[in-house]
Motif scaffolding. Structure first.
Motif, PDB file in Angstrom:
ATOM      1  N   ILE A  81       0.826  -1.210   0.000  1.00 45.19           N
ATOM      2  CA  ILE A  81       0.000   0.000   0.000  1.00 45.19           C
ATOM      3  C   ILE A  81       0.862   1.262   0.000  1.00 45.19           C
ATOM      4  O   ILE A  81       0.542   2.249  -0.655  1.00 45.19           O
ATOM      5  N   TRP A  82       1.994   1.236   0.724  1.00 43.51           N
ATOM      6  CA  TRP A  82       2.860   2.417   0.772  1.00 43.51           C
ATOM      7  C   TRP A  82       3.603   2.605  -0.545  1.00 43.51           C
ATOM      8  O   TRP A  82       3.870   3.736  -0.970  1.00 43.51           O
ATOM      9  N   TRP A  83       3.950   1.520  -1.217  1.00 47.93           N
ATOM     10  CA  TRP A  83       4.546   1.633  -2.553  1.00 47.93           C
ATOM     11  C   TRP A  83       3.558   2.283  -3.516  1.00 47.93           C
ATOM     12  O   TRP A  83       3.942   3.101  -4.359  1.00 47.93           O
ATOM     13  N   ALA A  84       2.295   1.925  -3.370  1.00 40.70           N
ATOM     14  CA  ALA A  84       1.267   2.509  -4.236  1.00 40.70           C
ATOM     15  C   ALA A  84       1.154   4.009  -4.004  1.00 40.70           C
ATOM     16  O   ALA A  84       1.110   4.803  -4.957  1.00 40.70           O
ATOM     17  N   VAL A  85       1.141   4.420  -2.730  1.00 45.13           N
ATOM     18  CA  VAL A  85       0.993   5.846  -2.401  1.00 45.13           C
ATOM     19  C   VAL A  85       2.172   6.661  -2.920  1.00 45.13           C
ATOM     20  O   VAL A  85       2.003   7.691  -3.585  1.00 45.13           O
ATOM     21  N   VAL A  86       3.383   6.203  -2.645  1.00 41.78           N
ATOM     22  CA  VAL A  86       4.568   6.959  -3.062  1.00 41.78           C
ATOM     23  C   VAL A  86       4.720   6.928  -4.581  1.00 41.78           C
ATOM     24  O   VAL A  86       5.185   7.905  -5.189  1.00 41.78           O
ATOM     25  N   SER A  87       4.310   5.841  -5.215  1.00 41.80           N
ATOM     26  CA  SER A  87       4.369   5.775  -6.684  1.00 41.80           C
ATOM     27  C   SER A  87       3.473   6.836  -7.315  1.00 41.80           C
ATOM     28  O   SER A  87       3.830   7.449  -8.321  1.00 41.80           O
ATOM     29  N   VAL A  88       2.296   7.052  -6.725  1.00 36.99           N
ATOM     30  CA  VAL A  88       1.405   8.113  -7.218  1.00 36.99           C
ATOM     31  C   VAL A  88       2.087   9.480  -7.103  1.00 36.99           C
ATOM     32  O   VAL A  88       2.018  10.314  -8.019  1.00 36.99           O
ATOM     33  N   LEU A  89       2.791   9.719  -5.992  1.00 31.39           N
ATOM     34  CA  LEU A  89       3.484  10.993  -5.795  1.00 31.39           C
ATOM     35  C   LEU A  89       4.669  11.141  -6.750  1.00 31.39           C
ATOM     36  O   LEU A  89       4.976  12.247  -7.206  1.00 31.39           O
ATOM     37  N   LEU A  90       5.313  10.036  -7.080  1.00 29.81           N
ATOM     38  CA  LEU A  90       6.356  10.069  -8.118  1.00 29.81           C
ATOM     39  C   LEU A  90       5.765  10.520  -9.450  1.00 29.81           C
ATOM     40  O   LEU A  90       6.371  11.307 -10.184  1.00 29.81           O
ATOM     41  N   GLY A  91       4.571  10.005  -9.748  1.00 28.28           N
ATOM     42  CA  GLY A  91       3.882  10.430 -10.968  1.00 28.28           C
ATOM     43  C   GLY A  91       3.615  11.916 -10.969  1.00 28.28           C
ATOM     44  O   GLY A  91       3.759  12.583 -12.003  1.00 28.28           O
ATOM     45  N   LEU A  92       3.252  12.474  -9.810  1.00 26.35           N
ATOM     46  CA  LEU A  92       3.048  13.917  -9.700  1.00 26.35           C
ATOM     47  C   LEU A  92       4.310  14.669 -10.100  1.00 26.35           C
ATOM     48  O   LEU A  92       4.256  15.654 -10.848  1.00 26.35           O
ATOM     49  N   GLY A  93       5.468  14.211  -9.611  1.00 26.79           N
ATOM     50  CA  GLY A  93       6.722  14.884  -9.951  1.00 26.79           C
ATOM     51  C   GLY A  93       6.976  14.914 -11.440  1.00 26.79           C
ATOM     52  O   GLY A  93       7.349  15.950 -12.005  1.00 26.79           O
ATOM     53  N   PHE A  94       6.761  13.781 -12.114  1.00 31.19           N
ATOM     54  CA  PHE A  94       7.021  13.727 -13.549  1.00 31.19           C
ATOM     55  C   PHE A  94       6.031  14.563 -14.354  1.00 31.19           C
ATOM     56  O   PHE A  94       6.378  15.077 -15.414  1.00 31.19           O
ATOM     57  N   THR A  95       4.792  14.720 -13.864  1.00 31.11           N
ATOM     58  CA  THR A  95       3.818  15.486 -14.638  1.00 31.11           C
ATOM     59  C   THR A  95       4.156  16.977 -14.678  1.00 31.11           C
ATOM     60  O   THR A  95       3.757  17.671 -15.602  1.00 31.11           O
ATOM     61  N   PHE A  96       4.888  17.462 -13.681  1.00 33.55           N
ATOM     62  CA  PHE A  96       5.336  18.851 -13.738  1.00 33.55           C
ATOM     63  C   PHE A  96       6.308  19.061 -14.897  1.00 33.55           C
ATOM     64  O   PHE A  96       6.429  20.149 -15.440  1.00 33.55           O
ATOM     65  N   PHE A  97       7.044  17.990 -15.273  1.00 33.44           N
ATOM     66  CA  PHE A  97       7.984  18.078 -16.393  1.00 33.44           C
ATOM     67  C   PHE A  97       7.285  17.962 -17.739  1.00 33.44           C
ATOM     68  O   PHE A  97       7.576  18.708 -18.675  1.00 33.44           O
ATOM     69  N   SER A  98       6.384  16.972 -17.836  1.00 29.85           N
ATOM     70  CA  SER A  98       5.806  16.635 -19.132  1.00 29.85           C
ATOM     71  C   SER A  98       5.047  17.820 -19.711  1.00 29.85           C
ATOM     72  O   SER A  98       4.211  18.415 -19.059  1.00 29.85           O
ATOM     73  N   GLY A  99       5.356  18.135 -20.918  1.00 34.21           N
ATOM     74  CA  GLY A  99       4.703  19.274 -21.569  1.00 34.21           C
ATOM     75  C   GLY A  99       5.404  20.579 -21.295  1.00 34.21           C
ATOM     76  O   GLY A  99       5.614  21.385 -22.204  1.00 34.21           O
ATOM     77  N   ALA A 100       5.814  20.826 -20.041  1.00 36.96           N
ATOM     78  CA  ALA A 100       6.369  22.124 -19.668  1.00 36.96           C
ATOM     79  C   ALA A 100       7.704  22.395 -20.360  1.00 36.96           C
ATOM     80  O   ALA A 100       7.922  23.477 -20.935  1.00 36.96           O
ATOM     81  N   VAL A 101       8.629  21.442 -20.303  1.00 37.16           N
ATOM     82  CA  VAL A 101       9.958  21.662 -20.885  1.00 37.16           C
ATOM     83  C   VAL A 101       9.871  21.749 -22.409  1.00 37.16           C
ATOM     84  O   VAL A 101      10.499  22.600 -23.037  1.00 37.16           O
ATOM     85  N   GLU A 102       9.059  20.871 -23.000  1.00 34.80           N
ATOM     86  CA  GLU A 102       8.892  20.900 -24.457  1.00 34.80           C
ATOM     87  C   GLU A 102       8.231  22.204 -24.897  1.00 34.80           C
ATOM     88  O   GLU A 102       8.640  22.812 -25.897  1.00 34.80           O
ATOM     89  N   ALA A 103       7.201  22.638 -24.161  1.00 40.04           N
ATOM     90  CA  ALA A 103       6.541  23.907 -24.480  1.00 40.04           C
ATOM     91  C   ALA A 103       7.500  25.078 -24.309  1.00 40.04           C
ATOM     92  O   ALA A 103       7.511  26.019 -25.118  1.00 40.04           O
ATOM     93  N   TRP A 104       8.325  25.032 -23.266  1.00 40.72           N
ATOM     94  CA  TRP A 104       9.331  26.077 -23.040  1.00 40.72           C
ATOM     95  C   TRP A 104      10.280  26.180 -24.231  1.00 40.72           C
ATOM     96  O   TRP A 104      10.584  27.272 -24.714  1.00 40.72           O
TER      97      TRP A 104
END
Length: 417
Positions: free
Chosen positions: A100-123
């Protein structure tokens, strides 16, 4: 290319280099890391699925952040989040935490990557347009693939060797450290050029406005919609295959503790990516349409995945792995250029986030499904099934092609001369 455009490209390539180096420290051993923590194959790929679920949940909100607050702000938030959650992942491994804790932290890892996706390419696209750049975007994205390929090779090999010499947790600590360095670098050198955040509305109204505009220029535009809808199949299968190839190669090699060999999967893919990134602009000019390159590469990927699943010879599998990485690397810059040419600047980050969101949806469903197939039958069988699943996206790409967008046949000034 003028001096300002060269500077933008250098910053972009440095960001890719640092981010990919950090990420790739664990790419060669991530599945082994999860299994070492006591997870089953199903749980390991389910943890990856929760990561992609996090990307699905946060993809659009973080894309809106990039379109409202700015691309630099989004990048910095992503770096902070990813460094912190990577450290948490290491702690879960130390504690042998329940799933269950792997699931929770994995979701938060996804949050980190979504800040990158689109933003750097658009920049990158906005800043290059601001500087008057008129060259082929495929060339810039191709150089990006070369740089990420080099970083991926260095990081995955080093991560595997470090894990062999120390333990499977140390590469995760290296990853967090490099991300902190990238945070400092970006804070000083990134500037939002060619894009002015719209702060005239309140946050809720601004979010609603950007989403509405993005849907109009994204999902309601047939050529963009069909291309985005094709993403889950290639991406979901691709993510699974990348991580499944780690234990599969060890199985074919005959030594389950040879972590350096596990890093070979990522290293070999990186070399193929370098070659594909160099050749992508050259291969693109051989065809009148960008979609021809993308569709042909997807079909090639399907054939190679099925062959990978059917063979049982280690070195033949390595050769097929090179081919698989090469066709992906040839297609990706062309697809990026095609998609970006159909999106207005103000909605670029959010529409690109829509694309990433649908790609992540594929990972949420396909990864655990193929992981279960590996548990019940074998890794080879799961790769064959994956190839069949990826084939589903080809008709959708053909539908995008039939819209006859100018972006499909666009050429840079250099290509027309």
């Amino acid at each position: 290319m003028n001096a300002a455009a060269r500077r933008i490209q250098r910053v972009y390539l440095t960001l890719l280099l640092g981010n990919t180096l950090a990420a790739s420290f664990i790419w060669g051993i991530n599945t082994l890391f999860l299994l070492d923590a006591g997870l089953t194959n199903f749980e390991a790929f389910a943890a990856n699925a929760f990561f992609t679920a996090g990307m699905v949940i946060f993809e659009i909100p973080t894309g809106v952040v990039a379109d409202i607050l700015g691309r630099k702000a989004s990048y910095l938030l992503g770096t902070i989040t990813l460094a912190a959650t990577t450290f948490l992942y290491w702690m879960l491994w130390v504690w042998h935490a329940p799933f269950i804790w792997w699931a929770v932290v994995s979701v938060l890892l996804g949050l980190g990557f979504t800040f990158f996706s689109g933003a750097v390419e658009a920049w990158l696209v906005d800043a290059l347009t601001h500087t008057g750049y008129t060259g082929a975007m495929e060339a810039v994205f191709g150089r990006g693939l070369v740089v990420t390929g080099i970083a991926m090779f260095a990081g995955s090999v080093l991560g595997g060797v470090v894990a062999q010499v120390t333990n499977l947790g140390v590469p995760f600590l290296l990853r967090a450290a490099v991300l902190v360095l990238m945070l400092v670098f970006a804070a000083f050198v990134m500037r939002d050029l060619g894009f002015t955040p719209d702060r005239s509305r309140g946050p809720i109204a601004a979010t609603r406005h950007v989403l509405t505009q993005s849907i109009d220029h994204g999902l309601r535009k047939k050529s963009v919609r069909y291309l985005i809808l094709s993403a889950p199949f290639a991406s979901g299968v691709g993510i699974y295959a990348f991580y499944a190839l780690q234990p599969y190669l060890l199985e074919l090699f005959g030594d389950p503790s040879a972590y350096a060999i596990a890093g070979l999967a990522a290293a070999v893919l990186s070399l193929a990516q370098i070659a594909g990134g160099i050749l992508a602009p050259r291969i693109r000019v051989l065809f009148r349409r960008r979609t021809t390159t993308v569709i042909a590469a997807s079909i090639g990927s399907v054939v190679v995945l099925i062959a990978l699943g059917l063979i049982s010879v280690f070195w033949v599998a390595v050769v097929l792995l090179v081919l698989w990485g090469f066709v992906f690397a040839v297609a990706e810059p062309v697809r990026q250029a095609y998609l970006n040419d159909m999106i207005p600047s103000k909605q670029r980050a959010t529409v690109l986030s829509f694309d990433s969101l649908f790609a992540s949806l594929g990972g949420v469903v396909i990864q655990p499904g193929l992981g279960r197939a590996a548990d019940v039958w074998s890794y080879g069988t799961s790769l064959v099934i994956g190839g069949v699943v990826e084939l589903i996206g080809v008709p959708l790409m053909l539908a995008s092609r039939r819209q006859n967008e100018l972006a499909d046949t666009a050429r840079s000034e250099a290509e027309r001369d």
